[in-house]
Motif scaffolding. Structure first.
Motif, mmCIF file in Angstrom:
data_model
loop_
_atom_site.group_PDB
_atom_site.id
_atom_site.type_symbol
_atom_site.label_atom_id
_atom_site.label_comp_id
_atom_site.label_asym_id
_atom_site.label_seq_id
_atom_site.Cartn_x
_atom_site.Cartn_y
_atom_site.Cartn_z
ATOM 1 N N LEU A 122 0.769 -1.224 0.172
ATOM 2 C CA LEU A 122 0.003 -0.043 0.135
ATOM 3 C C LEU A 122 0.961 1.175 -0.052
ATOM 4 C CD1 LEU A 122 -2.636 -0.981 2.718
ATOM 5 C CD2 LEU A 122 -2.791 -1.070 0.107
ATOM 6 N N LEU A 123 0.331 2.319 -0.720
ATOM 7 C CA LEU A 123 1.152 3.464 -0.599
ATOM 8 C C LEU A 123 0.716 4.457 0.639
ATOM 9 C CD1 LEU A 123 1.003 4.799 -4.423
ATOM 10 C CD2 LEU A 123 2.689 3.557 -3.343
ATOM 11 N N THR A 124 1.567 4.961 1.229
ATOM 12 C CA THR A 124 1.584 6.042 2.127
ATOM 13 C C THR A 124 0.726 7.137 1.445
ATOM 14 O OG1 THR A 124 3.567 7.293 1.985
ATOM 15 C CG2 THR A 124 3.500 5.124 3.258
ATOM 16 N N PHE A 125 0.164 8.104 2.472
ATOM 17 C CA PHE A 125 -0.596 9.060 1.905
ATOM 18 C C PHE A 125 0.409 10.099 1.632
ATOM 19 C CE2 PHE A 125 -3.522 7.891 5.856
ATOM 20 C CZ PHE A 125 -4.551 7.413 4.864
ATOM 21 N N SER A 126 1.602 10.301 2.002
ATOM 22 C CA SER A 126 2.755 10.964 1.307
ATOM 23 C C SER A 126 2.830 10.699 -0.160
ATOM 24 C CB SER A 126 4.184 11.049 2.278
ATOM 25 O OG SER A 126 3.602 11.670 3.329
ATOM 26 N N GLU A 127 3.141 9.442 -0.261
ATOM 27 C CA GLU A 127 3.297 8.889 -1.685
ATOM 28 C C GLU A 127 2.216 9.329 -2.729
ATOM 29 O OE1 GLU A 127 6.335 4.968 -0.788
ATOM 30 O OE2 GLU A 127 3.946 4.894 -0.491
ATOM 31 N N ILE A 128 0.918 9.139 -2.054
ATOM 32 C CA ILE A 128 -0.259 9.377 -2.865
ATOM 33 C C ILE A 128 -0.512 10.864 -3.329
ATOM 34 C CG2 ILE A 128 -2.825 9.471 -2.822
ATOM 35 C CD1 ILE A 128 -2.723 7.137 -0.929
ATOM 36 N N ILE A 129 -0.055 11.864 -2.405
ATOM 37 C CA ILE A 129 0.152 13.227 -2.499
ATOM 38 C C ILE A 129 1.242 13.369 -3.503
ATOM 39 C CG2 ILE A 129 0.718 15.487 -1.711
ATOM 40 C CD1 ILE A 129 -0.536 14.334 1.042
ATOM 41 N N GLU A 130 2.443 12.767 -3.755
ATOM 42 C CA GLU A 130 3.581 12.867 -4.489
ATOM 43 C C GLU A 130 3.032 12.446 -5.953
ATOM 44 O OE1 GLU A 130 6.548 10.856 -2.595
ATOM 45 O OE2 GLU A 130 6.791 12.263 -1.085
ATOM 46 N N LEU A 131 2.101 11.528 -6.033
ATOM 47 C CA LEU A 131 1.808 11.195 -7.408
ATOM 48 C C LEU A 131 1.225 12.463 -8.217
ATOM 49 C CD1 LEU A 131 -0.362 7.778 -6.487
ATOM 50 C CD2 LEU A 131 1.865 8.099 -7.561
ATOM 51 N N ASN A 132 0.762 13.542 -7.511
ATOM 52 C CA ASN A 132 0.151 14.682 -8.190
ATOM 53 C C ASN A 132 -1.080 14.273 -9.170
ATOM 54 O OD1 ASN A 132 2.161 16.525 -7.231
ATOM 55 N ND2 ASN A 132 3.631 15.791 -8.860
ATOM 56 N N LEU A 133 -1.782 13.640 -8.668
ATOM 57 C CA LEU A 133 -3.041 13.148 -9.421
ATOM 58 C C LEU A 133 -4.116 14.397 -9.841
ATOM 59 C CD1 LEU A 133 -4.081 9.805 -7.553
ATOM 60 C CD2 LEU A 133 -2.873 10.278 -9.545
ATOM 61 N N GLU A 134 -3.707 15.295 -8.957
ATOM 62 C CA GLU A 134 -4.511 16.698 -9.255
ATOM 63 C C GLU A 134 -4.545 17.121 -10.734
ATOM 64 O OE1 GLU A 134 -0.917 18.168 -7.426
ATOM 65 O OE2 GLU A 134 -2.451 16.741 -6.880
ATOM 66 N N LYS A 135 -3.625 16.583 -11.289
ATOM 67 C CA LYS A 135 -3.164 17.034 -12.930
ATOM 68 C C LYS A 135 -4.077 16.073 -13.506
ATOM 69 C CE LYS A 135 1.454 18.967 -11.827
ATOM 70 N NZ LYS A 135 3.073 18.778 -12.097
ATOM 71 N N SER A 136 -4.047 14.885 -13.382
ATOM 72 C CA SER A 136 -4.855 14.097 -14.264
ATOM 73 C C SER A 136 -5.343 12.778 -13.444
ATOM 74 C CB SER A 136 -4.098 13.371 -15.354
ATOM 75 O OG SER A 136 -4.802 12.552 -16.247
ATOM 76 N N PHE A 137 -6.612 12.830 -13.042
ATOM 77 C CA PHE A 137 -7.317 11.598 -12.060
ATOM 78 C C PHE A 137 -8.272 10.987 -12.905
ATOM 79 C CE2 PHE A 137 -8.273 10.848 -7.440
ATOM 80 C CZ PHE A 137 -8.059 9.654 -7.530
ATOM 81 N N LYS A 138 -7.878 9.853 -13.642
ATOM 82 C CA LYS A 138 -8.662 9.034 -14.218
ATOM 83 C C LYS A 138 -8.460 7.718 -13.925
ATOM 84 C CE LYS A 138 -9.087 12.656 -17.965
ATOM 85 N NZ LYS A 138 -8.952 12.838 -19.599
ATOM 86 N N THR A 139 -9.243 6.636 -14.462
ATOM 87 C CA THR A 139 -9.014 5.236 -14.276
ATOM 88 C C THR A 139 -7.753 5.063 -15.109
ATOM 89 O OG1 THR A 139 -11.517 4.701 -14.166
ATOM 90 C CG2 THR A 139 -9.943 3.117 -14.564
ATOM 91 N N GLU A 140 -7.610 5.647 -16.142
ATOM 92 C CA GLU A 140 -6.390 5.326 -16.996
ATOM 93 C C GLU A 140 -5.230 5.732 -16.492
ATOM 94 O OE1 GLU A 140 -4.748 6.408 -21.582
ATOM 95 O OE2 GLU A 140 -6.676 7.184 -20.794
ATOM 96 N N THR A 141 -5.141 6.918 -15.677
ATOM 97 C CA THR A 141 -3.970 7.315 -15.030
ATOM 98 C C THR A 141 -3.523 6.250 -14.035
ATOM 99 O OG1 THR A 141 -4.715 9.475 -15.346
ATOM 100 C CG2 THR A 141 -3.038 9.029 -13.725
#
Length: 416
Positions: A324-343
């Motif tokens: 499992l990814l930590t919350f910090s690692e999830i934040i670092e994914l920068n999903l705010e730029k593109s948050f889709k199933t494909e991403t």
């Protein structure tokens, strides 16, 4: 047949443009002249989807704080109401939309190409106040508010919509027929793909699938709540499957003949609490200041402005890291730029839904918080602080918005 339809639509557009263009140009000229002495702004409001009301909602919240604002706000409908007519009726009663929306739409579009448009166009506060992701990428825009103003915005509880007497009586009649009392039932909603397929079956909406969850995992919480005297209503206008239960206090409203535009709004406005996954339908209890337990939230893009509410997110499992990814690692994914199933698929990440036990625990905790029967121990207080310290930027958060305490205790390793 299709080619004739295309030609007809193009001719219709050209005809409307030829009629509205001179009027729009005249309005642009008038708006520029009036804006010299009068401070006024236009806000286009979309009713194509129920959650598109957020820009207007945030403006009204901000007006509660900036009471010295002498700006005249003018609202027009940008997109017609495709479905819930009651939603439009309630908001029109509140702000009174300009008539002849087609004229105002073209005026506003053309105005962007002429000097002075920024003076009459309202900032879309929804773009940077609504959730943690939007706030992160729009920190510059947030600078128009000082910390005291952000605090006041986060604390306001004003309800902007009201039902008239006939509407109240109609809603109460349904509750009486179902042997339910106001503020003594809990609304549930688990997002699936049914609504968007119904909304427009010509579009591939699968990029939203990461937001889905299984309604069956909510049933244990519903069963437990009925033992405490609550009724439970499964909400939604279109859903993929019904819920299987013999409990008369659990009502699959979404699959019933009673489901209607009006009751979709009324029931969510009069509930004791709502339990919703990520979907536009959550805007309804938010607008009416009802507490919400947000479950199965994908990632940490929480809309944490709602009062007396809490959230538990889905977990991120990395195929590459085999953990499992930590919350910090999830934040670092920068999903705010593109948050889709494909991403998520490209990143090799699987989202793990909340278990029935996690949902039940979060629901029970928030009920106790609302009833002021919950006492945080020191470990819970420390874990809450540790979680929120991950977001070292400005955003709007209600003081009473929490992460589920049991969820944090059971997943402390994700806070590393």
């Amino acid at each position: 047949m299709k080619i004739f339809k295309i030609i007809y639509n193009k001719k219709k557009i050209l005809l409307l443009a030829s009629i509205f263009f001179p009027i729009s140009m005249f309005l642009i000229l008038i708006s520029r002249i009036f804006s010299i002495k009068k401070n006024f702004k236009f806000l286009p409001v979309s009713f194509s989807r129920i959650a598109n009301i957020y820009p207007l909602f945030w403006l009204l919240k901000i007006k509660e704080v900036k009471i010295q604002d002498n700006t005249k706000y003018l609202f027009f409908v940008q997109d017609n109401t495709k479905y819930n007519k009651t939603w439009f009726k309630l908001w029109d009663r509140k702000v009174k939309f300009l008539i002849f929306s087609e004229i105002w739409k073209q005026f506003f579009t053309l105005s962007k190409f002429f000097p002075g448009h920024n003076k009459i166009a309202l900032t879309n506060f929804d773009e940077f106040l609504h959730n943690l992701y939007l706030s992160k990428v729009n920190q510059k825009k947030l600078e128009v508010f000082n910390q005291d103003e952000l605090k006041q915005i986060s604390e306001t509880r004003k309800i902007f919509l009201n039902f008239n007497e006939d509407e109240r009586l109609f809603g109460k009649k349904y509750l009486e027929e179902m042997k339910i009392k106001e503020f003594n039932y809990i609304c549930f909603h688990s997002r699936d793909s049914a609504y968007l397929k119904f909304y427009n079956n010509k579009i591939d909406w699968s990029y939203h699938n990461f937001r889905d969850s299984n309604i069956d995992n909510y049933l244990p919480a519903m069963e437990s709540l009925t033992n405490e005297g609550f009724s439970c209503l499964r909400m939604g206008s279109k859903v993929e499957k019904g819920i299987k239960t013999n409990n008369s206090k659990i009502i699959d409203y979404a699959m019933s003949e009673s489901q209607s535009d009006f009751l979709d709004i009324f029931l969510a406005s009069k509930c004791f609490m709502a339990v919703y996954s990520e979907s536009g339908i959550s805007v309804i209890p938010e607008i009416f200041n009802r507490p919400i337990v947000y479950v199965n939230w994908p990632a940490v893009n929480f809309s944490c402005f709602n009062h007396d509410s809490l959230v538990i997110p889905k977990k991120f499992f990395s195929e590459e890291k085999k953990r499992l990814l930590t919350f910090s690692e999830i934040i670092e994914l920068n999903l705010e730029k593109s948050f889709k199933t494909e991403t998520l698929n490209n990143l090799g990440i699987n989202l793990i839904e909340n278990t029935p036990e996690e949902i039940s625990s979060a629901v029970n905790e928030n009920i106790k918080r609302i009833k002021q029967e919950w006492i945080d121990d020191q470990e819970s207080i420390d874990l809450q602080k540790k979680f929120w310290s991950l977001f070292n930027y400005s955003y709007v958060k209600s003081p009473s918005f929490k992460i589920g305490s049991s969820f944090l205790k059971e997943n402390q390793n994700l806070l590393k």
